[in-house]
Design a protein around this motif. Structure first.
Motif, short mmCIF file in Angstrom:
data_model
loop_
_atom_site.label_atom_id
_atom_site.label_comp_id
_atom_site.label_asym_id
_atom_site.label_seq_id
_atom_site.Cartn_x
_atom_site.Cartn_y
_atom_site.Cartn_z
N HIS A 1 12.83 29.23 -9.19
CA HIS A 1 13.38 28.87 -7.88
C HIS A 1 12.34 28.36 -6.91
O HIS A 1 12.63 27.51 -6.07
N ASN A 2 11.15 28.91 -6.97
CA ASN A 2 10.14 28.59 -5.98
C ASN A 2 8.95 27.94 -6.66
O ASN A 2 8.40 28.49 -7.60
N HIS A 3 8.54 26.77 -6.17
CA HIS A 3 7.39 26.10 -6.78
C HIS A 3 6.09 26.53 -6.12
O HIS A 3 5.05 26.53 -6.78
N HIS A 4 6.16 26.87 -4.84
CA HIS A 4 4.98 27.34 -4.12
C HIS A 4 5.37 28.53 -3.27
O HIS A 4 6.36 28.46 -2.55
N VAL A 5 4.58 29.60 -3.38
CA VAL A 5 4.82 30.80 -2.57
C VAL A 5 3.49 31.25 -1.98
O VAL A 5 2.49 31.32 -2.69
N ILE A 6 3.50 31.50 -0.70
CA ILE A 6 2.30 32.01 -0.01
C ILE A 6 2.65 33.35 0.61
O ILE A 6 3.61 33.46 1.37
N LEU A 7 1.86 34.37 0.27
CA LEU A 7 2.08 35.72 0.79
C LEU A 7 0.77 36.30 1.29
O LEU A 7 -0.31 35.88 0.87
N SER A 8 0.89 37.29 2.13
CA SER A 8 -0.28 38.05 2.55
C SER A 8 -0.46 39.26 1.64
O SER A 8 0.49 39.72 1.00
N GLU A 9 -1.69 39.72 1.53
CA GLU A 9 -1.96 40.91 0.72
C GLU A 9 -1.07 42.05 1.17
O GLU A 9 -0.80 42.22 2.36
N ALA A 10 -0.63 42.85 0.19
CA ALA A 10 0.23 44.02 0.38
C ALA A 10 1.70 43.66 0.54
O ALA A 10 2.54 44.56 0.58
N ILE B 1 -0.01 31.87 -3.94
CA ILE B 1 -1.28 32.02 -3.20
C ILE B 1 -1.18 33.27 -2.35
O ILE B 1 -0.24 33.43 -1.57
N ILE B 2 -2.15 34.17 -2.52
CA ILE B 2 -2.22 35.39 -1.72
C ILE B 2 -3.34 35.25 -0.72
O ILE B 2 -4.50 35.03 -1.09
N GLN B 3 -2.98 35.37 0.54
CA GLN B 3 -3.97 35.25 1.61
C GLN B 3 -4.52 36.63 1.94
O GLN B 3 -3.77 37.58 2.08
N PRO B 4 -5.87 36.74 2.05
CA PRO B 4 -6.47 38.05 2.34
C PRO B 4 -6.10 38.54 3.74
O PRO B 4 -5.73 37.76 4.60
N ASP C 1 -4.01 38.24 -7.40
CA ASP C 1 -2.77 37.78 -8.04
C ASP C 1 -2.53 36.29 -7.83
O ASP C 1 -1.56 35.73 -8.37
N THR C 2 -3.41 35.63 -7.07
CA THR C 2 -3.31 34.19 -6.90
C THR C 2 -3.39 33.51 -8.26
O THR C 2 -4.36 33.68 -8.99
N ALA C 3 -2.35 32.77 -8.61
CA ALA C 3 -2.26 32.19 -9.95
C ALA C 3 -0.99 31.35 -10.06
O ALA C 3 -0.18 31.29 -9.14
N GLU C 4 -0.83 30.73 -11.23
CA GLU C 4 0.40 30.02 -11.57
C GLU C 4 1.21 30.92 -12.49
O GLU C 4 0.68 31.47 -13.46
N TYR C 5 2.50 31.10 -12.19
CA TYR C 5 3.36 32.00 -12.96
C TYR C 5 4.45 31.19 -13.63
O TYR C 5 5.14 30.39 -13.00
N PHE C 6 4.61 31.41 -14.94
CA PHE C 6 5.60 30.68 -15.71
C PHE C 6 6.58 31.64 -16.36
O PHE C 6 6.19 32.60 -17.02
#
Lengths: 116, 114
Positions: free
Chosen positions: A7-16, A113-116, A85-90
């Motif tokens: 569903h999502n091609h790009h996801v950006i989250l903060s740690e935790a 992408i996980i932002q510190p 956990d920053t990576a490409e998930y398939f």
């Protein structure tokens, strides 16, 4: 023919933060389901898999996924993500008819992408 | 424990040329599968070989061929290269037929066609 939709091609989250990556597949028969991860500069690694039994499967690094047959879904979850956990998930599916010759069908991947 | 190995790691060819990529599976694994991964996409299945016989083929033209040797290593050949063949080529091995087992991937060979 089998197909996989992420569903999502790009996801950006903060740690935790909590993570859920969606995956739906299309196949009329028995399937084996997988999540693979590709960390920057590394090769594809198995995160977790579902063949049969308990539809809630646990993988490495705190990841888990739930197989919901009625929804043809196999979503990946993690309660609290880390920068690493920053990576490409398939998400991938292998329709298993006994011959086992179809190969894996992969989704297009989700770049997390996980932002510190 | 050695994982799946592939050679070469990188390759540059020109249109019309031929290329051979090599893969050594994990010790004890009898099945080798090949995948093509174009930038920004998931891997696409090309071939599966088990016990030296082709057991599955994806939707790729006849320019793509492969074989598996008695030691279970494998080669992927691509003839008459096109610009669109530029991709990361992945090899994966599994103990038996890949349908019911986990496949373990190698680092890939990155092919650039100019």
């Amino acid at each position: 023919a089998q197909s996989v939709s992420q569903h999502n091609h790009h996801v950006i989250l903060s740690e935790a933060a909590s993570l859920e990556l969606g995956c739906n597949y299309s196949y009329g028969g028995t399937v084996n389901l997988f999540w693979y991860v590709q960390y920057p500069g590394q090769h594809l690694q198995l995160l977790l898999k579902y063949f049969s039994g308990d539809p809630l499967v646990k993988g490495i690094k705190g990841f888990e996924a739930e197989f919901i047959k009625s929804k043809f879904s196999f979503n990946l979850r993690k309660p609290s993500v880390q920068w690493s956990d920053t990576a490409e998930y398939f998400c991938a599916v292998n329709g298993y008819s006994g011959g086992g010759a179809d190969g894996l069908t992969f989704g297009k991947g989700t770049h997390l992408i996980i932002q510190p | 424990d050695t994982g799946v190995t592939q050679s070469p790691t990188h390759l540059i060819k020109t249109r019309g040329q031929q290329v051979t990529l090599r893969c050594s599976p994990i010790s004890g694994h009898k099945s080798v599968s090949w995948y093509q991964q174009v930038l920004g996409q998931g891997p696409q299945f090309i071939f599966q070989y088990y016990e030296k016989e082709e057991r599955g083929r994806g939707n790729f033209p006849d320019r793509f061929s492969a074989r598996q040797f008695p030691n279970y290593s494998s080669e992927l050949n691509v003839n008459a290269l096109l610009l669109g063949d530029s991709a990361l080529y992945l090899c994966a091995s599994s103990p038996g037929l890949a349908g019911a087992e986990t496949q373990y991937f190698g680092p890939g060979t990155r092919l650039l066609v100019l």
